[in-house]
Enzyme design. Structure first.
Site, PDB file in Angstrom:
ATOM      1  N   ASP A  33       4.182 -25.002  22.998  1.00 16.62           N
ATOM      2  CA  ASP A  33       5.457 -24.287  23.117  1.00 16.62           C
ATOM      3  C   ASP A  33       5.379 -23.114  24.091  1.00 16.62           C
ATOM      4  O   ASP A  33       6.065 -22.109  23.922  1.00 16.62           O
ATOM      5  CB  ASP A  33       5.949 -23.807  21.746  1.00 16.62           C
ATOM      6  N   ALA A  60       5.883 -33.283  20.117  1.00 18.56           N
ATOM      7  CA  ALA A  60       6.123 -32.196  21.073  1.00 18.56           C
ATOM      8  C   ALA A  60       7.572 -32.202  21.538  1.00 18.56           C
ATOM      9  O   ALA A  60       8.077 -33.222  21.996  1.00 18.56           O
ATOM     10  CB  ALA A  60       5.196 -32.369  22.273  1.00 18.56           C
ATOM     11  N   HIS A  62      10.089 -30.529  24.232  1.00 17.21           N
ATOM     12  CA  HIS A  62      10.124 -29.740  25.465  1.00 17.21           C
ATOM     13  C   HIS A  62      11.550 -29.311  25.746  1.00 17.21           C
ATOM     14  O   HIS A  62      12.425 -30.144  25.967  1.00 17.21           O
ATOM     15  CB  HIS A  62       9.579 -30.569  26.633  1.00 17.21           C
ATOM     16  N   ARG A 154      -7.778 -50.263  16.586  1.00 14.21           N
ATOM     17  CA  ARG A 154      -7.435 -51.462  17.383  1.00 14.21           C
ATOM     18  C   ARG A 154      -6.452 -52.379  16.661  1.00 14.21           C
ATOM     19  O   ARG A 154      -6.514 -53.597  16.815  1.00 14.21           O
ATOM     20  CB  ARG A 154      -8.704 -52.244  17.792  1.00 14.21           C
ATOM     21  N   GLN A 192       1.751 -29.916  23.846  1.00 12.56           N
ATOM     22  CA  GLN A 192       1.026 -28.962  22.990  1.00 12.56           C
ATOM     23  C   GLN A 192       0.179 -28.009  23.840  1.00 12.56           C
ATOM     24  O   GLN A 192       0.525 -27.776  24.988  1.00 12.56           O
ATOM     25  CB  GLN A 192       0.168 -29.696  21.952  1.00 12.56           C
ATOM     26  N   VAL A 266      11.109 -29.396  17.324  1.00 10.01           N
ATOM     27  CA  VAL A 266      11.151 -30.669  16.607  1.00 10.01           C
ATOM     28  C   VAL A 266      11.479 -30.480  15.137  1.00 10.01           C
ATOM     29  O   VAL A 266      12.345 -31.144  14.587  1.00 10.01           O
ATOM     30  CB  VAL A 266       9.804 -31.429  16.770  1.00 10.01           C
ATOM     31  N   THR A 338      11.519 -15.881  33.545  1.00 10.42           N
ATOM     32  CA  THR A 338      12.304 -14.676  33.272  1.00 10.42           C
ATOM     33  C   THR A 338      13.581 -14.983  32.488  1.00 10.42           C
ATOM     34  O   THR A 338      14.506 -14.188  32.457  1.00 10.42           O
ATOM     35  CB  THR A 338      12.658 -13.969  34.596  1.00 10.42           C
TER      36      THR A 338
HETATM   37  P1  GTP Z   1       5.227 -28.325  23.589  1.00 10.49           P
HETATM   38  O1  GTP Z   1       4.772 -29.500  24.394  1.00 10.49           O
HETATM   39  O2  GTP Z   1       5.847 -28.724  22.306  1.00 10.49           O
HETATM   40  O3  GTP Z   1       4.101 -27.402  23.446  1.00 10.49           O
HETATM   41  O4  GTP Z   1       6.500 -27.529  24.265  1.00 10.49           O
HETATM   42  P2  GTP Z   1       6.834 -26.643  25.562  1.00 10.49           P
HETATM   43  O5  GTP Z   1       5.614 -26.004  26.141  1.00 10.49           O
HETATM   44  O6  GTP Z   1       7.641 -27.451  26.514  1.00 10.49           O
HETATM   45  O7  GTP Z   1       7.734 -25.447  24.964  1.00 10.49           O
HETATM   46  P3  GTP Z   1       9.089 -25.466  24.098  1.00 10.49           P
HETATM   47  O8  GTP Z   1      10.177 -25.932  24.978  1.00 10.49           O
HETATM   48  O9  GTP Z   1       8.898 -26.140  22.794  1.00 10.49           O
HETATM   49  O10 GTP Z   1       9.233 -23.909  23.739  1.00 10.49           O
HETATM   50  C1  GTP Z   1       9.414 -22.928  24.697  1.00 10.49           C
HETATM   51  C2  GTP Z   1      10.664 -22.097  24.363  1.00 10.49           C
HETATM   52  O11 GTP Z   1      10.740 -21.008  25.252  1.00 10.49           O
HETATM   53  C3  GTP Z   1      11.961 -22.857  24.528  1.00 10.49           C
HETATM   54  O12 GTP Z   1      12.887 -22.368  23.622  1.00 10.49           O
HETATM   55  C4  GTP Z   1      12.392 -22.501  25.963  1.00 10.49           C
HETATM   56  O13 GTP Z   1      13.781 -22.609  26.189  1.00 10.49           O
HETATM   57  C5  GTP Z   1      11.937 -21.078  26.028  1.00 10.49           C
HETATM   58  N1  GTP Z   1      11.539 -20.589  27.361  1.00 10.49           N
HETATM   59  C6  GTP Z   1      10.732 -21.163  28.269  1.00 10.49           C
HETATM   60  N2  GTP Z   1      10.496 -20.321  29.291  1.00 10.49           N
HETATM   61  C7  GTP Z   1      11.193 -19.201  29.019  1.00 10.49           C
HETATM   62  C8  GTP Z   1      11.325 -17.930  29.680  1.00 10.49           C
HETATM   63  O14 GTP Z   1      10.736 -17.673  30.715  1.00 10.49           O
HETATM   64  N3  GTP Z   1      12.119 -16.998  29.064  1.00 10.49           N
HETATM   65  C9  GTP Z   1      12.777 -17.239  27.900  1.00 10.49           C
HETATM   66  N4  GTP Z   1      13.519 -16.268  27.362  1.00 10.49           N
HETATM   67  N5  GTP Z   1      12.659 -18.407  27.249  1.00 10.49           N
HETATM   68  C10 GTP Z   1      11.880 -19.362  27.803  1.00 10.49           C
HETATM   69  P1  IMP Z   2       0.893 -33.224  14.357  1.00  9.26           P
HETATM   70  O1  IMP Z   2       0.632 -33.211  15.831  1.00  9.26           O
HETATM   71  O2  IMP Z   2       2.312 -33.539  13.999  1.00  9.26           O
HETATM   72  O3  IMP Z   2      -0.109 -34.085  13.629  1.00  9.26           O
HETATM   73  O4  IMP Z   2       0.647 -31.730  13.813  1.00  9.26           O
HETATM   74  C1  IMP Z   2      -0.640 -31.126  13.858  1.00  9.26           C
HETATM   75  C2  IMP Z   2      -0.523 -29.650  14.209  1.00  9.26           C
HETATM   76  O5  IMP Z   2      -0.104 -29.521  15.572  1.00  9.26           O
HETATM   77  C3  IMP Z   2       0.494 -28.860  13.388  1.00  9.26           C
HETATM   78  O6  IMP Z   2       0.017 -27.537  13.233  1.00  9.26           O
HETATM   79  C4  IMP Z   2       1.728 -28.861  14.269  1.00  9.26           C
HETATM   80  O7  IMP Z   2       2.572 -27.780  13.989  1.00  9.26           O
HETATM   81  C5  IMP Z   2       1.090 -28.747  15.633  1.00  9.26           C
HETATM   82  N1  IMP Z   2       1.921 -29.299  16.699  1.00  9.26           N
HETATM   83  C6  IMP Z   2       2.071 -30.612  17.021  1.00  9.26           C
HETATM   84  N2  IMP Z   2       2.896 -30.737  18.069  1.00  9.26           N
HETATM   85  C7  IMP Z   2       3.253 -29.496  18.430  1.00  9.26           C
HETATM   86  C8  IMP Z   2       4.076 -28.977  19.471  1.00  9.26           C
HETATM   87  O8  IMP Z   2       4.620 -29.690  20.307  1.00  9.26           O
HETATM   88  N3  IMP Z   2       4.196 -27.622  19.547  1.00  9.26           N
HETATM   89  C9  IMP Z   2       3.561 -26.810  18.674  1.00  9.26           C
HETATM   90  N4  IMP Z   2       2.791 -27.238  17.679  1.00  9.26           N
HETATM   91  C10 IMP Z   2       2.633 -28.576  17.574  1.00  9.26           C
HETATM   92 MG    MG Z   3       7.531 -27.531  22.040  1.00  9.98          MG
END
Ligand code: GTP
Ligand code: IMP
Ligand code: MG
Length: 350
Positions: A33, A60, A62, A154, A192, A266, A338
């Protein structure tokens, strides 16, 4: 002030980074995240990227905020925002067929999205098992761990066995490598973060795959020598969902006060929060060997920087925070987030 040697290393790195980044791996530096989705979307538009492969799975989410719509993508690569970009699901990924089809329709990418025939399928039994047994780790309950376990045994069902996926099937490694042969630009989108890695993370509180840069290449079928840039993404503070250690964790009230209290894309769970952790960041640099860094959410630490598009617009303290990271980690910070919008980025590559 930077020491001479650090300054020299950074100067060389800045020169090396340049403008063209034919094959870029985007990897998370903390516990996921970090904002990889938004960074991938920005790069796709800015660099007019030819192809993007999503690794990982539906655990995950995004987030991409584009044209006033907020997408929480779990299968479709974040580069979908650039309409000329071909989109791929990597052979190492695990596909939830319903989620894939729904997202492909919502993002209107049919005709430019493909699934590798060897990617494996998450079935209802995997989700049930994860929900029944994942509590100890605090999994996302999406069935990813049990699906991967079946692949290791497998006995997994592969994408090529699923009727609804027939029209999307292809050989993703072959296509990606051919695009690179033609000097095309490719992004490998990791999921992740480094410390959720099955191998390098805080085991057993980890996800079910290796999440580091080398594993992202392996999942996509790109050899390490073909990678030009490894972009390691850190958030300006650290968040973690689910169980497991989090050094310097602040309580919920303080997280709320600081603006660090986020909700998981998620599961909707609240993310735990802590300050930027240099020890973890240093180890993430060691494990991923980045050529450049991205720091997201600078606007949350320094609200006066909201929406800034150039380094000179940042406040003195914000600049010092970025320079401190470069000094300690000895890797240039090329992208700075930003704001949540795809275009809320300070891009120092140009
Ligand atoms: P995973 O693969 O699940 O780890 O996700 P991710 O790295 O793509 O991140 P995710 O989108 O789950 O969470 C990032 C959060 O920060 C989201 O709510 C975005 O909209 C927000 N975000 C990303 N960059 C910025 C930023 O520069 N500023 C602000 N205010 N929010 C941001
Ligand atoms: P799983 O991947 O669903 O088996 O979860 C294992 C661990 O990874 C837990 O602590 C989840 O919260 C964390 N996790 C899995 N996917 C994400 C993600 O996309 N963002 C942040 N934490 C994650
Ligand atoms: Mg995420």
């Amino acid at each position: 002030m930077l020491e001479d040697r650090t300054s020299y290393i950074l100067t060389i790195s800045f020169l090396k980074v340049g403008v063209s980044m034919p094959c870029t791996v985007v990897v998370g530096g903390f516990f996921g995240d970090e904002g990889k989705g938004k960074i991938v979307a920005y790069l796709a538009l800015k660099d007019e990227v030819d192809a993007c492969a999503r690794t990982g799975s539906v655990n995950a989410g995004h987030t991409v905020v584009w044209k006033n719509v907020k997408y929480g993508l779990r299968m479709v690569p974040s580069a979908f925002v650039y309409e000329n970009c071909k989109l791929y699901i990597a052979p190492g990924a695990n596909v939830n067929v319903d989620i894939f089809l729904k997202e492909a329709a919502e993002t209107n990418v049919k005709g430019r999205i493909w699934v590798d025939r060897r990617s494996s399928i998450i079935e209802a039994k995997h989700i049930e098992l994860d929900r029944a047994t994942g509590g100890q780790i605090g999994t996302t309950g999406q069935g990813v761990g049990p699906a991967i376990a079946d692949r290791v045994r497998r006995v997994a069902k592969l994408a090529e066995e699923v009727e609804e996926l027939k029209e999307y099937l292809t050989d993703v490694p072959l296509e990606l490598n051919e695009i690179l042969d033609r000097n095309g630009k490719v992004i490998l989108e990791g999921t992740q973060g480094t410390f959720l890695s099955l191998i390098h993370g805080t085991y057993p509180y980890v996800t079910s795959r290796d999440t580091t840069a080398s594993a992202i290449c392996s999942e996509a079928g790109i050899g390490p020598k073909r990678v030009d840039e490894v972009l390691l993404v850190f958030k300006a503070y650290v968040t973690r969902v689910g169980k497991g250690p989090l050094e310097g964790e602040v309580d919920r009230e303080e997280a709320l006060r600081k603006g660090w209290l986020e909700k998981a894309t998620v599961t909707g769970r609240e993310r735990r929060a802590a300050p930027f952790n240099f020890n973890l960041a240093q180890r993430a640099v060691m494990l991923n060997a980045p050529t450049q860094l991205a720091i997201t959410k600078l606007d949350v630490l320094y609200p006066e920087c909201t929406g800034a598009r150039s380094f000179s617009e940042l406040s003195l303290e914000a600049k010092q925070f970025i320079r401190g990271i470069e000094e300690k980690l000895k890797v240039p910070v090329m992208l700075i987030g930003t704001g949540p919008g795809v275009e809320d980025v300070v891009d120092r590559r140009f």
